[in-house]
Design a protein around this motif. Structure first.
Motif, PDB file in Angstrom:
ATOM      1  N   LEU A 112       0.858  -1.173   0.000  1.00 53.98           N
ATOM      2  CA  LEU A 112       0.000   0.000   0.000  1.00 53.98           C
ATOM      3  C   LEU A 112       0.899   1.229   0.000  1.00 53.98           C
ATOM      4  O   LEU A 112       1.870   1.284   0.752  1.00 53.98           O
ATOM      5  N   ALA A 113       0.567   2.217  -0.829  1.00 58.83           N
ATOM      6  CA  ALA A 113       1.418   3.395  -0.958  1.00 58.83           C
ATOM      7  C   ALA A 113       0.661   4.669  -0.618  1.00 58.83           C
ATOM      8  O   ALA A 113      -0.504   4.843  -0.994  1.00 58.83           O
ATOM      9  N   PHE A 114       1.325   5.544   0.098  1.00 59.94           N
ATOM     10  CA  PHE A 114       0.827   6.873   0.430  1.00 59.94           C
ATOM     11  C   PHE A 114       1.624   7.842  -0.438  1.00 59.94           C
ATOM     12  O   PHE A 114       2.833   8.000  -0.249  1.00 59.94           O
ATOM     13  N   VAL A 115       0.980   8.477  -1.417  1.00 64.04           N
ATOM     14  CA  VAL A 115       1.670   9.342  -2.380  1.00 64.04           C
ATOM     15  C   VAL A 115       1.349  10.807  -2.061  1.00 64.04           C
ATOM     16  O   VAL A 115       0.183  11.209  -2.101  1.00 64.04           O
ATOM     17  N   VAL A 116       2.376  11.585  -1.757  1.00 69.00           N
ATOM     18  CA  VAL A 116       2.162  12.979  -1.375  1.00 69.00           C
ATOM     19  C   VAL A 116       2.218  13.873  -2.615  1.00 69.00           C
ATOM     20  O   VAL A 116       2.455  13.425  -3.729  1.00 69.00           O
ATOM     21  N   ASN A 117       2.006  15.176  -2.392  1.00 71.45           N
ATOM     22  CA  ASN A 117       1.919  16.108  -3.524  1.00 71.45           C
ATOM     23  C   ASN A 117       3.209  16.862  -3.793  1.00 71.45           C
ATOM     24  O   ASN A 117       3.306  17.624  -4.752  1.00 71.45           O
ATOM     25  N   GLY A 118       4.220  16.710  -2.929  1.00 66.87           N
ATOM     26  CA  GLY A 118       5.477  17.413  -3.119  1.00 66.87           C
ATOM     27  C   GLY A 118       6.325  17.307  -1.866  1.00 66.87           C
ATOM     28  O   GLY A 118       5.846  16.949  -0.789  1.00 66.87           O
ATOM     29  N   ALA A 119       7.594  17.632  -2.004  1.00 69.26           N
ATOM     30  CA  ALA A 119       8.513  17.539  -0.878  1.00 69.26           C
ATOM     31  C   ALA A 119       8.235  18.642   0.138  1.00 69.26           C
ATOM     32  O   ALA A 119       8.222  19.824  -0.206  1.00 69.26           O
ATOM     33  N   SER A 120       7.999  18.258   1.378  1.00 70.04           N
ATOM     34  CA  SER A 120       7.742  19.211   2.456  1.00 70.04           C
ATOM     35  C   SER A 120       7.905  18.497   3.787  1.00 70.04           C
ATOM     36  O   SER A 120       7.538  17.325   3.918  1.00 70.04           O
ATOM     37  N   ASP A 121       8.431  19.220   4.783  1.00 73.07           N
ATOM     38  CA  ASP A 121       8.547  18.641   6.126  1.00 73.07           C
ATOM     39  C   ASP A 121       7.179  18.300   6.705  1.00 73.07           C
ATOM     40  O   ASP A 121       7.086  17.527   7.661  1.00 73.07           O
ATOM     41  N   PHE A 122       6.128  18.890   6.144  1.00 78.01           N
ATOM     42  CA  PHE A 122       4.773  18.608   6.602  1.00 78.01           C
ATOM     43  C   PHE A 122       4.495  17.110   6.614  1.00 78.01           C
ATOM     44  O   PHE A 122       3.771  16.604   7.477  1.00 78.01           O
ATOM     45  N   TRP A 123       5.082  16.377   5.664  1.00 79.79           N
ATOM     46  CA  TRP A 123       4.759  14.964   5.499  1.00 79.79           C
ATOM     47  C   TRP A 123       5.540  14.060   6.440  1.00 79.79           C
ATOM     48  O   TRP A 123       5.334  12.845   6.431  1.00 79.79           O
ATOM     49  N   LYS A 124       6.427  14.616   7.270  1.00 79.37           N
ATOM     50  CA  LYS A 124       7.149  13.768   8.222  1.00 79.37           C
ATOM     51  C   LYS A 124       6.197  13.102   9.212  1.00 79.37           C
ATOM     52  O   LYS A 124       6.409  11.966   9.628  1.00 79.37           O
ATOM     53  N   ALA A 125       5.149  13.835   9.610  1.00 78.97           N
ATOM     54  CA  ALA A 125       4.166  13.248  10.521  1.00 78.97           C
ATOM     55  C   ALA A 125       3.441  12.088   9.847  1.00 78.97           C
ATOM     56  O   ALA A 125       3.123  11.082  10.486  1.00 78.97           O
ATOM     57  N   ALA A 126       3.175  12.219   8.539  1.00 76.66           N
ATOM     58  CA  ALA A 126       2.544  11.111   7.808  1.00 76.66           C
ATOM     59  C   ALA A 126       3.478   9.907   7.748  1.00 76.66           C
ATOM     60  O   ALA A 126       3.021   8.754   7.837  1.00 76.66           O
ATOM     61  N   GLU A 127       4.765  10.149   7.594  1.00 74.19           N
ATOM     62  CA  GLU A 127       5.729   9.048   7.608  1.00 74.19           C
ATOM     63  C   GLU A 127       5.639   8.281   8.929  1.00 74.19           C
ATOM     64  O   GLU A 127       5.690   7.043   8.950  1.00 74.19           O
ATOM     65  N   ALA A 128       5.509   9.038  10.033  1.00 72.70           N
ATOM     66  CA  ALA A 128       5.380   8.390  11.346  1.00 72.70           C
ATOM     67  C   ALA A 128       4.079   7.600  11.435  1.00 72.70           C
ATOM     68  O   ALA A 128       4.030   6.522  12.040  1.00 72.70           O
ATOM     69  N   GLY A 129       3.015   8.121  10.826  1.00 70.04           N
ATOM     70  CA  GLY A 129       1.745   7.406  10.810  1.00 70.04           C
ATOM     71  C   GLY A 129       1.828   6.118  10.024  1.00 70.04           C
ATOM     72  O   GLY A 129       1.260   5.079  10.426  1.00 70.04           O
ATOM     73  N   VAL A 130       2.519   6.155   8.889  1.00 66.48           N
ATOM     74  CA  VAL A 130       2.725   4.942   8.085  1.00 66.48           C
ATOM     75  C   VAL A 130       3.522   3.915   8.887  1.00 66.48           C
ATOM     76  O   VAL A 130       3.214   2.713   8.893  1.00 66.48           O
ATOM     77  N   LYS A 131       4.543   4.411   9.592  1.00 68.66           N
ATOM     78  CA  LYS A 131       5.386   3.518  10.397  1.00 68.66           C
ATOM     79  C   LYS A 131       4.568   2.825  11.490  1.00 68.66           C
ATOM     80  O   LYS A 131       4.716   1.627  11.728  1.00 68.66           O
ATOM     81  N   LYS A 132       3.688   3.571  12.157  1.00 72.92           N
ATOM     82  CA  LYS A 132       2.863   2.972  13.201  1.00 72.92           C
ATOM     83  C   LYS A 132       1.909   1.934  12.602  1.00 72.92           C
ATOM     84  O   LYS A 132       1.727   0.842  13.159  1.00 72.92           O
TER      85      LYS A 132
END
Length: 319
Positions: free
Chosen positions: A32-52
């Motif tokens: 399953l892939a989570f595809v973001v809209n562009g490079a931004s530190d905003f998505w670091k929290a999403a990375e943590a959510g994917v990890k959990k």
């Protein structure tokens, strides 16, 4: 000779900025892939959510993918590559849903498609998991009204003017300001180019000296506003309304140079979204709302809230 040709081809692809082919995924462990809209530190929290979520879904392979640039074509190519490689579900923050209906429907016909952050309700996506961007815009209006009881002129800054999240936040703020002496006079886009984002603010300080309020509609816009005002010696002279929780934004809120910020919960988008996709693939549709919208509330973080909010962020990230 064969290996030399392969290396040359690899270098050529990198020089051209092309996406390298994604290795095919194993059929016995769905990806399953989570595809973001562009490079931004905003998505670091999403990375943590994917990890959990990954820790709770050992039978799946979960990934977060960044497009090389914030562009409809590049994001579409990334999703096409994922589908070709055998990915079973994609959750995407669409760069520009209005111009990518056909492309998103193509993906939806080939894999389970969900949206997040910037919805594409006109497509065949299964569900949206994210904020109500209209409500978030209305919260931004509440910040402005509290900080500017005498009224004033606001200028907004955003990454993607055509994205649903941008349009809805802007409209929500305008609706929230209706009938007041505060006006959102214009919004300037930067295509998620942070150098351009700061320059937009610098140019506005020269061209629009009557502006008394600036709004950063994307996570990095408020930090660029902060930096431009700091460099011009105007911090504290112009009301700043923020979005999201960049450390510069939170620091500005704490010191009083940013009135407050509307924060989203990308950690929850990713965590809940990945679990929803996994359940859907197993035939369990009970977590999908009837209206196909799973709204994760946004909240206003003011000066007195920063420390507690920052501590919670660290906890979610496992720090």
């Amino acid at each position: 000779m064969k290996s030399a040709i392969s290396i040359a081809a690899l270098c050529a692809a990198l020089m051209l900025g092309a996406s390298m082919p994604i290795v095919a995924y194993a059929a016995d462990k769905p990806t399953l892939a989570f595809v973001v809209n562009g490079a931004s530190d905003f998505w670091k929290a999403a990375e943590a959510g994917v990890k959990k979520a990954q820790a709770e879904l050992p039978d799946y392979n979960l990934e977060l993918k960044y497009p090389e640039q914030s562009s409809v074509a590049i994001q579409q190519r990334l999703m096409d590559d994922l589908v070709t490689a055998g990915v079973k579900g994609i959750m995407v923050s669409a760069v520009d849903p209005k111009t990518s209906t056909d492309g998103l429907n193509k993906i939806a016909s080939e894999t389970a498609l969900f949206t997040t952050d910037s919805d594409a309700p006109q497509t065949n996506r299964i569900a949206y998991i994210g904020s109500s961007n209209v409500d978030a815009g209305k919260q931004a209006a509440e910040i402005a009204k509290k900080a500017m009881p005498e009224g004033g002129k606001c200028l907004g800054f955003v990454g993607l003017l055509g994205a649903d999240n941008a349009r809805e936040r802007i409209q929500g703020m305008k609706d929230g300001l209706a009938g007041t002496k505060i006006e959102l006079v214009d919004v300037r886009g930067d295509d998620i180019d942070q150098t351009r984002a700061k320059k937009n603010v610098e140019d506005a300080l020269v061209a629009s000296p009557d502006v008394t309020c600036m709004v950063g509609f994307y996570s990095y816009n408020t930090p660029r506003i902060y930096e431009a005002l700091r460099d011009a010696g105007k911090l504290g002279q112009i009301t700043v309304v923020g979005f999201d929780d960049d450390p510069i934004t939170l620091g500005g809120v704490k010191e009083g140079t940013v009135a407050a910020t509307v924060v989203q919960q990308p950690f929850e988008w990713a965590y809940q979204g990945m679990k929803m996709m996994a359940a859907y693939l197993k035939g369990d549709k009970s977590s999908i709302p009837e209206n196909k919208l799973l709204i994760i509330d946004t909240v206003i973080v003011g000066k007195d809230d920063v420390d507690a909010y920052a501590a919670n962020l660290k906890k979610m990230a496992g720090n």
